[in-house]
Design a protein around this motif. Structure first.
Motif, PDB file in Angstrom:
ATOM      1  N   LYS A  70       0.806  -1.218   0.000  1.00 32.98           N
ATOM      2  CA  LYS A  70       0.000   0.000   0.000  1.00 32.98           C
ATOM      3  C   LYS A  70       0.843   1.273   0.000  1.00 32.98           C
ATOM      4  O   LYS A  70       0.386   2.317  -0.408  1.00 32.98           O
ATOM      5  CB  LYS A  70      -0.925   0.017   1.227  1.00 32.98           C
ATOM      6  N   ASP A  71       2.110   1.193   0.465  1.00 35.88           N
ATOM      7  CA  ASP A  71       2.911   2.411   0.492  1.00 35.88           C
ATOM      8  C   ASP A  71       3.709   2.628  -0.787  1.00 35.88           C
ATOM      9  O   ASP A  71       4.455   3.582  -0.894  1.00 35.88           O
ATOM     10  CB  ASP A  71       3.843   2.428   1.703  1.00 35.88           C
ATOM     11  N   MET A  72       3.570   1.753  -1.770  1.00 35.52           N
ATOM     12  CA  MET A  72       4.135   1.894  -3.102  1.00 35.52           C
ATOM     13  C   MET A  72       5.651   1.753  -3.176  1.00 35.52           C
ATOM     14  O   MET A  72       6.242   1.977  -4.210  1.00 35.52           O
ATOM     15  CB  MET A  72       3.751   3.230  -3.738  1.00 35.52           C
ATOM     16  N   GLU A  73       6.351   1.415  -2.099  1.00 35.24           N
ATOM     17  CA  GLU A  73       7.802   1.295  -2.136  1.00 35.24           C
ATOM     18  C   GLU A  73       8.234  -0.143  -1.882  1.00 35.24           C
ATOM     19  O   GLU A  73       7.703  -0.806  -1.003  1.00 35.24           O
ATOM     20  CB  GLU A  73       8.458   2.185  -1.089  1.00 35.24           C
ATOM     21  N   TRP A  74       9.182  -0.615  -2.660  1.00 30.87           N
ATOM     22  CA  TRP A  74       9.826  -1.913  -2.435  1.00 30.87           C
ATOM     23  C   TRP A  74      11.244  -1.584  -2.016  1.00 30.87           C
ATOM     24  O   TRP A  74      12.029  -1.101  -2.812  1.00 30.87           O
ATOM     25  CB  TRP A  74       9.822  -2.757  -3.708  1.00 30.87           C
ATOM     26  N   ASN A  75      11.549  -1.809  -0.780  1.00 34.75           N
ATOM     27  CA  ASN A  75      12.839  -1.427  -0.243  1.00 34.75           C
ATOM     28  C   ASN A  75      13.682  -2.667  -0.009  1.00 34.75           C
ATOM     29  O   ASN A  75      13.347  -3.489   0.833  1.00 34.75           O
ATOM     30  CB  ASN A  75      12.635  -0.657   1.058  1.00 34.75           C
ATOM     31  N   ARG A  76      14.765  -2.825  -0.763  1.00 35.69           N
ATOM     32  CA  ARG A  76      15.668  -3.962  -0.634  1.00 35.69           C
ATOM     33  C   ARG A  76      16.968  -3.479  -0.019  1.00 35.69           C
ATOM     34  O   ARG A  76      17.822  -2.961  -0.703  1.00 35.69           O
ATOM     35  CB  ARG A  76      15.924  -4.591  -2.001  1.00 35.69           C
ATOM     36  N   ARG A  77      17.135  -3.621   1.264  1.00 33.49           N
ATOM     37  CA  ARG A  77      18.332  -3.136   1.945  1.00 33.49           C
ATOM     38  C   ARG A  77      19.591  -3.853   1.480  1.00 33.49           C
ATOM     39  O   ARG A  77      20.668  -3.339   1.571  1.00 33.49           O
ATOM     40  CB  ARG A  77      18.192  -3.284   3.454  1.00 33.49           C
ATOM     41  N   ARG A  78      19.469  -5.060   0.985  1.00 34.20           N
ATOM     42  CA  ARG A  78      20.643  -5.789   0.532  1.00 34.20           C
ATOM     43  C   ARG A  78      21.164  -5.260  -0.797  1.00 34.20           C
ATOM     44  O   ARG A  78      22.183  -5.679  -1.263  1.00 34.20           O
ATOM     45  CB  ARG A  78      20.327  -7.272   0.411  1.00 34.20           C
ATOM     46  N   ILE A  79      20.458  -4.377  -1.431  1.00 32.17           N
ATOM     47  CA  ILE A  79      20.901  -3.810  -2.712  1.00 32.17           C
ATOM     48  C   ILE A  79      21.321  -2.364  -2.465  1.00 32.17           C
ATOM     49  O   ILE A  79      20.740  -1.429  -2.975  1.00 32.17           O
ATOM     50  CB  ILE A  79      19.798  -3.923  -3.785  1.00 32.17           C
ATOM     51  N   ARG A  80      22.299  -2.201  -1.597  1.00 28.49           N
ATOM     52  CA  ARG A  80      22.891  -0.895  -1.294  1.00 28.49           C
ATOM     53  C   ARG A  80      21.860   0.162  -0.943  1.00 28.49           C
ATOM     54  O   ARG A  80      21.930   1.298  -1.391  1.00 28.49           O
ATOM     55  CB  ARG A  80      23.759  -0.443  -2.453  1.00 28.49           C
ATOM     56  N   GLY A  81      20.834  -0.211  -0.174  1.00 32.26           N
ATOM     57  CA  GLY A  81      19.881   0.767   0.327  1.00 32.26           C
ATOM     58  C   GLY A  81      19.075   1.470  -0.742  1.00 32.26           C
ATOM     59  O   GLY A  81      18.746   2.628  -0.587  1.00 32.26           O
ATOM     60  N   GLN A  82      18.762   0.805  -1.820  1.00 33.68           N
ATOM     61  CA  GLN A  82      18.003   1.415  -2.911  1.00 33.68           C
ATOM     62  C   GLN A  82      16.502   1.212  -2.707  1.00 33.68           C
ATOM     63  O   GLN A  82      16.078   0.286  -2.036  1.00 33.68           O
ATOM     64  CB  GLN A  82      18.393   0.773  -4.241  1.00 33.68           C
ATOM     65  N   ILE A  83      15.728   2.066  -3.320  1.00 34.00           N
ATOM     66  CA  ILE A  83      14.267   1.927  -3.316  1.00 34.00           C
ATOM     67  C   ILE A  83      13.806   1.893  -4.766  1.00 34.00           C
ATOM     68  O   ILE A  83      14.208   2.714  -5.588  1.00 34.00           O
ATOM     69  CB  ILE A  83      13.589   3.110  -2.593  1.00 34.00           C
ATOM     70  N   TRP A  84      12.956   0.915  -5.064  1.00 33.89           N
ATOM     71  CA  TRP A  84      12.286   0.862  -6.368  1.00 33.89           C
ATOM     72  C   TRP A  84      10.877   1.335  -6.096  1.00 33.89           C
ATOM     73  O   TRP A  84      10.124   0.700  -5.380  1.00 33.89           O
ATOM     74  CB  TRP A  84      12.309  -0.555  -6.918  1.00 33.89           C
ATOM     75  N   ARG A  85      10.507   2.458  -6.646  1.00 34.93           N
ATOM     76  CA  ARG A  85       9.198   3.050  -6.380  1.00 34.93           C
ATOM     77  C   ARG A  85       8.384   3.054  -7.660  1.00 34.93           C
ATOM     78  O   ARG A  85       8.843   3.485  -8.714  1.00 34.93           O
ATOM     79  CB  ARG A  85       9.381   4.468  -5.862  1.00 34.93           C
ATOM     80  N   ILE A  86       7.120   2.583  -7.550  1.00 30.80           N
ATOM     81  CA  ILE A  86       6.193   2.578  -8.672  1.00 30.80           C
ATOM     82  C   ILE A  86       5.005   3.431  -8.254  1.00 30.80           C
ATOM     83  O   ILE A  86       4.319   3.113  -7.293  1.00 30.80           O
ATOM     84  CB  ILE A  86       5.722   1.149  -9.014  1.00 30.80           C
ATOM     85  N   GLU A  87       4.807   4.525  -8.976  1.00 34.58           N
ATOM     86  CA  GLU A  87       3.745   5.451  -8.588  1.00 34.58           C
ATOM     87  C   GLU A  87       3.220   6.166  -9.825  1.00 34.58           C
ATOM     88  O   GLU A  87       3.998   6.572 -10.696  1.00 34.58           O
ATOM     89  CB  GLU A  87       4.311   6.462  -7.588  1.00 34.58           C
ATOM     90  N   ASP A  88       1.913   6.294  -9.918  1.00 34.65           N
ATOM     91  CA  ASP A  88       1.260   6.994 -11.028  1.00 34.65           C
ATOM     92  C   ASP A  88       1.709   6.453 -12.391  1.00 34.65           C
ATOM     93  O   ASP A  88       1.956   7.217 -13.326  1.00 34.65           O
ATOM     94  CB  ASP A  88       1.522   8.506 -10.957  1.00 34.65           C
ATOM     95  N   GLY A  89       1.880   5.128 -12.479  1.00 33.55           N
ATOM     96  CA  GLY A  89       2.230   4.503 -13.746  1.00 33.55           C
ATOM     97  C   GLY A  89       3.676   4.686 -14.173  1.00 33.55           C
ATOM     98  O   GLY A  89       4.014   4.493 -15.331  1.00 33.55           O
TER      99      GLY A  89
END
Length: 187
Positions: free
Chosen positions: A12-31
């Motif tokens: 629901k918060d639209m963020e996939w946070n993978r800490r093992r990948i150097r603290g990156q965030i993959w964000r999907i929002e508004d298409g």
């Protein structure tokens, strides 16, 4: 997932946070998809860094992140969406401290090959330099049978100094997988 009745698997918060990948965030929002390093004072992701992304919210979606030492690639349902290339970290790290009479320079070589470096100092030093070093391979370890297998060793060498104004410079070779502390006497 933008509507609770869609019954999808997206957070629901639209963020996939993978800490093992150097603290990156993959964000999907508004298409649109974007990746970034999270930070306190960051502005919005520029539109040039966003990639249009279609998600069918009526179906189960499978998200996959493939990472390697150069970065990562993001996929939705097996389809490539976006990638991020990370700058490689330098293999040679240095820090320096000085007192009234001495200069201490620490070099760390995290690579599997010796690295060449040039010290450029803003003061003049004596050519005899003491270096204390710990070096080994990632497979080496200490044990009860060989407690000093990986241990520090001290040596003194005479540097061929290039004088330049109030300072000097000289080359060094830093062994693979090592931590070296150079102690230099000021003149």
């Amino acid at each position: 997932c933008t509507s609770p009745e869609a019954g999808c698997n997206e957070p629901k918060d639209m963020e996939w946070n993978r800490r093992r990948i150097r603290g990156q965030i993959w964000r999907i929002e508004d298409g649109k998809s974007a990746t970034r390093v999270p930070g306190f004072f960051e502005g919005p992701v520029p539109d040039a860094e966003k990639v249009p992304t279609k998600i069918d919210h009526t179906k189960y979606n499978h998200y996959r992140i493939e990472a390697d030492r150069f970065g990562y690639r993001c996929y939705i349902n097996g389809t490539f969406v976006i990638e991020k290339t990370q700058p490689l970290h330098p293999v040679l790290h240095a820090s320096c401290e000085a007192s009234e009479s001495e200069i201490f320079l620490k070099l760390v070589n995290v690579s599997g090959q010796a690295q060449e470096a040039v010290f450029r100092l803003d003061s003049r030093i004596a050519p005899e330099i003491c270096v204390e070093r710990v070096a080994g391979t990632p497979e080496q370890q200490n044990s009860f049978e060989a407690p000093l297998n990986v241990s520090s060793k001290e040596e003194v060498f005479t540097a061929s100094l290039n004088e330049n104004g109030d300072g000097c410079s000289f080359p060094v070779s830093v062994p693979a997988y090592s931590v070296s502390v150079y102690r230099m006497k000021k003149l």
